[in-house]
Design a protein around this motif. Structure first.
Motif, PDB file in Angstrom:
ATOM      1  N   THR A 297       0.857  -1.184   0.000  1.00 13.85           N
ATOM      2  CA  THR A 297       0.000   0.000   0.000  1.00 13.85           C
ATOM      3  C   THR A 297       0.895   1.236   0.000  1.00 13.85           C
ATOM      4  O   THR A 297       1.831   1.329   0.802  1.00 13.85           O
ATOM      5  CB  THR A 297      -0.918   0.016   1.226  1.00 13.85           C
ATOM      6  OG1 THR A 297      -1.816  -1.114   1.144  1.00 13.85           O
ATOM      7  CG2 THR A 297      -1.745   1.300   1.279  1.00 13.85           C
ATOM      8  N   TRP A 298       0.603   2.184  -0.905  1.00 13.92           N
ATOM      9  CA  TRP A 298       1.495   3.336  -1.102  1.00 13.92           C
ATOM     10  C   TRP A 298       0.714   4.440  -1.798  1.00 13.92           C
ATOM     11  O   TRP A 298      -0.153   4.173  -2.642  1.00 13.92           O
ATOM     12  CB  TRP A 298       2.685   2.888  -1.955  1.00 13.92           C
ATOM     13  CG  TRP A 298       3.730   3.944  -2.215  1.00 13.92           C
ATOM     14  CD1 TRP A 298       4.199   4.873  -1.358  1.00 13.92           C
ATOM     15  CD2 TRP A 298       4.444   4.123  -3.446  1.00 13.92           C
ATOM     16  NE1 TRP A 298       5.172   5.633  -1.955  1.00 13.92           N
ATOM     17  CE2 TRP A 298       5.346   5.194  -3.242  1.00 13.92           C
ATOM     18  CE3 TRP A 298       4.428   3.485  -4.690  1.00 13.92           C
ATOM     19  CZ2 TRP A 298       6.198   5.653  -4.245  1.00 13.92           C
ATOM     20  CZ3 TRP A 298       5.290   3.935  -5.672  1.00 13.92           C
ATOM     21  CH2 TRP A 298       6.164   5.006  -5.448  1.00 13.92           C
ATOM     22  N   GLU A 299       1.014   5.680  -1.465  1.00 18.33           N
ATOM     23  CA  GLU A 299       0.345   6.818  -2.086  1.00 18.33           C
ATOM     24  C   GLU A 299       1.352   7.942  -2.309  1.00 18.33           C
ATOM     25  O   GLU A 299       2.213   8.206  -1.470  1.00 18.33           O
ATOM     26  CB  GLU A 299      -0.807   7.314  -1.212  1.00 18.33           C
ATOM     27  CG  GLU A 299      -1.659   8.387  -1.893  1.00 18.33           C
ATOM     28  CD  GLU A 299      -2.962   8.652  -1.146  1.00 18.33           C
ATOM     29  OE1 GLU A 299      -3.741   9.506  -1.607  1.00 18.33           O
ATOM     30  OE2 GLU A 299      -3.202   7.984  -0.113  1.00 18.33           O
ATOM     31  N   VAL A 300       1.248   8.577  -3.468  1.00 21.44           N
ATOM     32  CA  VAL A 300       2.113   9.695  -3.828  1.00 21.44           C
ATOM     33  C   VAL A 300       1.231  10.880  -4.206  1.00 21.44           C
ATOM     34  O   VAL A 300       0.376  10.766  -5.092  1.00 21.44           O
ATOM     35  CB  VAL A 300       3.043   9.345  -5.003  1.00 21.44           C
ATOM     36  CG1 VAL A 300       3.915  10.546  -5.377  1.00 21.44           C
ATOM     37  CG2 VAL A 300       3.913   8.138  -4.663  1.00 21.44           C
ATOM     38  N   LYS A 301       1.459  12.000  -3.563  1.00 18.22           N
ATOM     39  CA  LYS A 301       0.702  13.213  -3.812  1.00 18.22           C
ATOM     40  C   LYS A 301       1.531  14.186  -4.652  1.00 18.22           C
ATOM     41  O   LYS A 301       2.768  14.130  -4.654  1.00 18.22           O
ATOM     42  CB  LYS A 301       0.323  13.882  -2.489  1.00 18.22           C
ATOM     43  CG  LYS A 301      -0.644  13.080  -1.624  1.00 18.22           C
ATOM     44  CD  LYS A 301      -2.035  13.069  -2.233  1.00 18.22           C
ATOM     45  CE  LYS A 301      -3.060  12.458  -1.267  1.00 18.22           C
ATOM     46  NZ  LYS A 301      -4.417  12.451  -1.859  1.00 18.22           N
ATOM     47  N   PRO A 302       0.877  15.109  -5.360  1.00 19.58           N
ATOM     48  CA  PRO A 302       1.631  16.116  -6.114  1.00 19.58           C
ATOM     49  C   PRO A 302       2.589  16.893  -5.206  1.00 19.58           C
ATOM     50  O   PRO A 302       2.255  17.224  -4.067  1.00 19.58           O
ATOM     51  CB  PRO A 302       0.535  17.029  -6.666  1.00 19.58           C
ATOM     52  CG  PRO A 302      -0.682  16.155  -6.754  1.00 19.58           C
ATOM     53  CD  PRO A 302      -0.586  15.235  -5.562  1.00 19.58           C
ATOM     54  N   GLY A 303       3.791  17.141  -5.695  1.00 17.54           N
ATOM     55  CA  GLY A 303       4.794  17.882  -4.937  1.00 17.54           C
ATOM     56  C   GLY A 303       5.708  17.010  -4.108  1.00 17.54           C
ATOM     57  O   GLY A 303       6.750  17.497  -3.636  1.00 17.54           O
ATOM     58  N   GLU A 304       5.355  15.749  -3.907  1.00 10.53           N
ATOM     59  CA  GLU A 304       6.216  14.852  -3.126  1.00 10.53           C
ATOM     60  C   GLU A 304       7.328  14.291  -4.014  1.00 10.53           C
ATOM     61  O   GLU A 304       7.181  14.164  -5.227  1.00 10.53           O
ATOM     62  CB  GLU A 304       5.400  13.698  -2.539  1.00 10.53           C
ATOM     63  CG  GLU A 304       4.360  14.141  -1.525  1.00 10.53           C
ATOM     64  CD  GLU A 304       3.552  12.987  -0.961  1.00 10.53           C
ATOM     65  OE1 GLU A 304       2.867  13.194   0.054  1.00 10.53           O
ATOM     66  OE2 GLU A 304       3.612  11.874  -1.547  1.00 10.53           O
TER      67      GLU A 304
END
Length: 415
Positions: A297-304
């Motif tokens: 499980t993994w999440e990437v947001k804008p700017g990261e």
């Protein structure tokens, strides 16, 4: 006085209509092990290929006295000094099992298509040993290069570091007297880099002489001499004990066109603003009994900005393949890219058009005849082939080459 392995004296080296080296002199004595250092483009790889006999010497004297003498007693009347030399270059050239089919990048993630590719065992066992009583046997290279658990793995599924070890094993099976290594530490994880000094000591102990191209800060302990190259010339030759690499210096700000780089990197006004770039929930990937990713499980947001770390073979490239649309196992998984759930009617190009992707493995699959300009232009297409770029796209590709100081190489073939 012992014979040198090789001696180049005031040589002119050419390839087609290009002069690669002018007035090249280099001598390799028994017991020496050399490192070739210098900036990118200095000629390190070209010198290794020259020592291996890949290019034509049109002036001066190039001889291989000891290597020729070692082969003179061989039973094979066609034996030459070249069979005593093994060069491990930066790129692998694997082929399908039928020796005719061309491999493609996504093939490594397709279980059925990957069956067309030889296994590690088949690749290493493809030819007979060149020595009557070889030091480096199949069993020994598999043990020393830590390939035991990979013997039945398809070549195309190996990680970059595993591929490096495999190619070293194949070179050692030739039982070479001269082993030439081009950037051998590139792509290796920290544990393998630490092991590399021990490995080179074993190679030297088997009777092989080592010449390698490397960074000035990564000269292995085995090395006895260092040659510094710049602009296709050897500008300094020193014993290892006297070599003091220059401290790394930051590039002068004037070399980087910051406003142009910012202009090229700024999103277009018509590009949407996404809430989530990447989201994986409970994603697993397995090939047969081998689990590569387990309930991730993994999440990437804008700017990261993320860094994926781990040893060779940990699954880093497999994870990226799920995001880049290259892995068919992405279908049926809970994966969201650019606010859109995978498997809701999007095409592969709908995914790839938002992603820039670079990897050591990907480089192997670019057609070598493409020019550097054409390589950049493949970014506008969904395949690694010459793209039918529009004038505006060609102009944009030229701007990227210019800002990265590659414009002078625009028409040069990739390989």
């Amino acid at each position: 006085m012992s014979l040198p392995l090789l001696a180049f004296e005031h040589c002119t080296v050419r390839h087609l209509n290009r002069v690669l080296f002018a007035d090249l002199s280099f001598r390799l004595e028994p017991g020496q092990h050399w490192a070739l250092v210098g900036p990118s483009g200095a000629g390190k790889s070209t010198l290794l290929a020259t020592l291996a006999g890949r290019y034509v010497v049109t002036g001066g004297s190039a001889t291989y006295p000891l290597l020729a003498a070692l082969g003179s007693d061989a039973a094979d009347p066609f034996f030459s000094w070249r069979k005593r030399v093994a060069l491990v270059g930066p790129q692998a050239t694997f082929r399908a099992s039928d020796h005719h089919g061309q491999l493609y990048y996504q093939q490594r993630y397709n279980a059925a298509a990957a069956e067309e590719v030889p296994t590690v065992r088949e690749y290493l066992g493809a030819g007979p040993p060149l020595a009557a009583t070889p030091f480096w046997t199949y069993e020994r290279v598999v043990d020393v290069l830590r390939l035991g658990s990979l013997q039945d793995e398809r070549l195309i599924k190996l990680s970059n570091g595993e591929t490096k070890r495999l190619r070293l094993a194949a070179a050692l099976l030739r039982n070479p007297r001269l082993l030439l290594l081009d950037a051998p530490l590139s792509g290796l994880d920290a544990a393998t880099r630490a092991w590399f000094d021990t490995f080179l000591a074993q190679v030297a102990g088997s009777g092989s002489t080592v010449v390698l191209a490397t960074a000035a800060s990564e000269v292995p302990a085995l090395i006895t001499h260092v040659a510094v190259l710049a602009n296709q010339r050897i500008v300094q030759v020193v014993p290892r004990a006297q070599f003091a690499p220059a401290p790394p210096r930051a590039a002068p700000p004037a070399l980087l066109d910051v406003p142009e780089l910012q202009a090229l990197s700024t999103p277009r006004p018509d590009q949407p603003a996404y809430q989530t770039l990447v989201r994986l929930r409970g994603v697993s990937v397995r090939y047969g009994e081998k689990v590569v990713l387990d309930n991730l499980t993994w999440e990437v947001k804008p700017g990261e900005r993320w860094a994926l770390t781990g040893p060779n073979g940990a699954g880093k490239s497999t994870l990226l393949s799920l995001l880049n649309g290259d892995n068919p196992q992405a279908y049926g998984k809970d994966i969201t890219l650019f606010d859109r759930r995978r498997g809701t009617g999007e095409s592969i190009w709908d995914i790839k058009r938002h992603i820039g992707y670079v990897s050591p493995e990907l480089l192997h699959y670019f057609p070598g005849q493409l020019s550097c300009q054409q390589v950049v232009e493949t970014g506008f297409a969904d395949k690694l082939v010459r793209a039918a770029a529009t004038p505006a796209q060609r102009a944009l590709a030229t701007r990227w080459l210019r800002v990265l100081h590659l414009e002078a190489h625009a028409d040069q073939p990739l390989q």
